[in-house]
Design an enzyme around this catalytic site. Structure first.
Site, short mmCIF file in Angstrom:
data_model
loop_
_atom_site.label_atom_id
_atom_site.label_comp_id
_atom_site.label_asym_id
_atom_site.label_seq_id
_atom_site.Cartn_x
_atom_site.Cartn_y
_atom_site.Cartn_z
N ALA A 55 0.84 -1.20 0.00
CA ALA A 55 0.00 0.00 0.00
C ALA A 55 0.87 1.25 0.00
CB ALA A 55 -0.90 0.03 1.23
N THR A 57 1.69 4.02 2.18
CA THR A 57 1.54 4.23 3.63
C THR A 57 2.09 5.57 4.10
OG1 THR A 57 3.63 3.03 4.00
CG2 THR A 57 1.58 1.76 4.12
N ASP A 97 -7.83 2.10 10.19
CA ASP A 97 -8.77 2.87 10.98
C ASP A 97 -8.97 4.27 10.41
OD1 ASP A 97 -7.01 4.95 12.94
OD2 ASP A 97 -5.91 3.25 12.17
N TYR A 120 -5.04 9.94 2.59
CA TYR A 120 -4.70 8.53 2.81
C TYR A 120 -5.94 7.72 3.17
CZ TYR A 120 -3.06 4.40 5.33
OH TYR A 120 -2.88 3.11 5.80
#
Length: 282
Positions: A55, A57, A97, A120
């Protein structure tokens, strides 16, 4: 055959230790900046299980590189999931989250309303939606505050800072569950196997370490376990501004994950001890 997107990230490195027989794809093998290449990799390898452990990040970097983060975090997983669905192969996507707005103090449940406050988070949510829309057997595993012996993470940053500092100001009004990458890797393996046996377990799940703490208290535990005398001062998020806003409430309700897969929240303090030993910090 298990196919894993990612080779150098924290979870991918732990997966490699747990499943050395799996095929791991690096950027050279399947660049997430080229979603079509990711789909072709699945079609070429014809795996029986797939985990996407890769991903974008760089949370702050995504604020300035929106298009690039969108391709890696949204378009690529969507292409992977579509290819997996065509082959009817179970697909596990690791999410975050950050898809929530971080309000309140109640742990977020998988079906709670999302509302990302950063680029993000928005790109990861778009990736989730693409995976769901693909229609194949899948699990989206949201996690938080990942740490391990590999790569860059909060634990290693604290250890580095403690070499030259005897006091640090750390944010104390963001709360979440630090999660060992090795525990995420184990969970992904259990979930993808269960999906292969029972596609009806398709869905969105949460997984984070217990107990929930602030970043400041996480730092205090690191210093306590390593015997380093570093005084930690509580800061507010406003006192430590970042380009991308961070959620204040990163607590995740993991009850569904335990109910469906029998996977319990890991004791992050115990895992931290093992990681610090591996790092030679205690």
């Amino acid at each position: 055959m298990l196919l894993v997107f990612g080779k150098t990230g924290q979870v991918a490195r732990e997966l490699a230790d747990l499943r050395p027989d799996a095929v791991f794809l690096s950027r050279e093998d399947a660049n997430l900046a080229d979603p079509d290449a990711c789909a072709r990799a699945i079609e070429d390898h014809k795996p029986t299980r797939i985990i996407n452990a890769a991903a974008w990040t760089n949370v702050d970097g995504a604020e300035d590189q929106v298009d690039a983060a969108q391709i890696v975090n949204a378009n690529a997983p969507t292409a992977m999931a579509q290819a997996a669905a065509r082959l009817n192969v179970p697909f596990v996507q690791i999410s975050t989250d950050y898809v929530f707005d971080g309000s309140g103090t109640t742990p977020w449940k998988p079906n709670d309303e999302t509302g990302p406050i950063s680029v993000y988070g928005a790109t990861k949510l778009a990736g989730e939606n693409g995976v769901r829309a693909a229609g194949g057997p899948h699990a989206i595993l949201r996690t938080a505050w990942v740490f391990s012996v590999h790569g860059g993470n909060f634990v290693k940053s604290m250890l580095t800072l403690s070499e030259t500092r005897d006091s640090l100001g750390i944010v104390a009004d963001q709360i979440g569950g630090p999660t060992p990458a090795v525990a995420i890797a184990r969970a992904c393996l259990e979930i993808v196997d269960k999906l292969a046996e029972d596609p009806s377990t398709t869905g969105t799940y949460h997984f984070s370490g217990a107990p929930d703490v602030s970043w400041a208290d996480f730092a205090r535990e690191i210093f306590a376990q390593t015997g380093r005398e570093v005084a930690v001062t509580d800061l507010t998020t406003a006192e430590f501004p970042r380009p991308a806003p961070r959620p204040s409430n990163s607590r995740l309700d993991c009850a569904t994950t335990e109910a469906v897969f029998g996977i319990t929240r890991p004791d992050w303090k115990a895992e931290l001890s093992l990681i610090l030993e591996r790092l030679g910090a205690k």
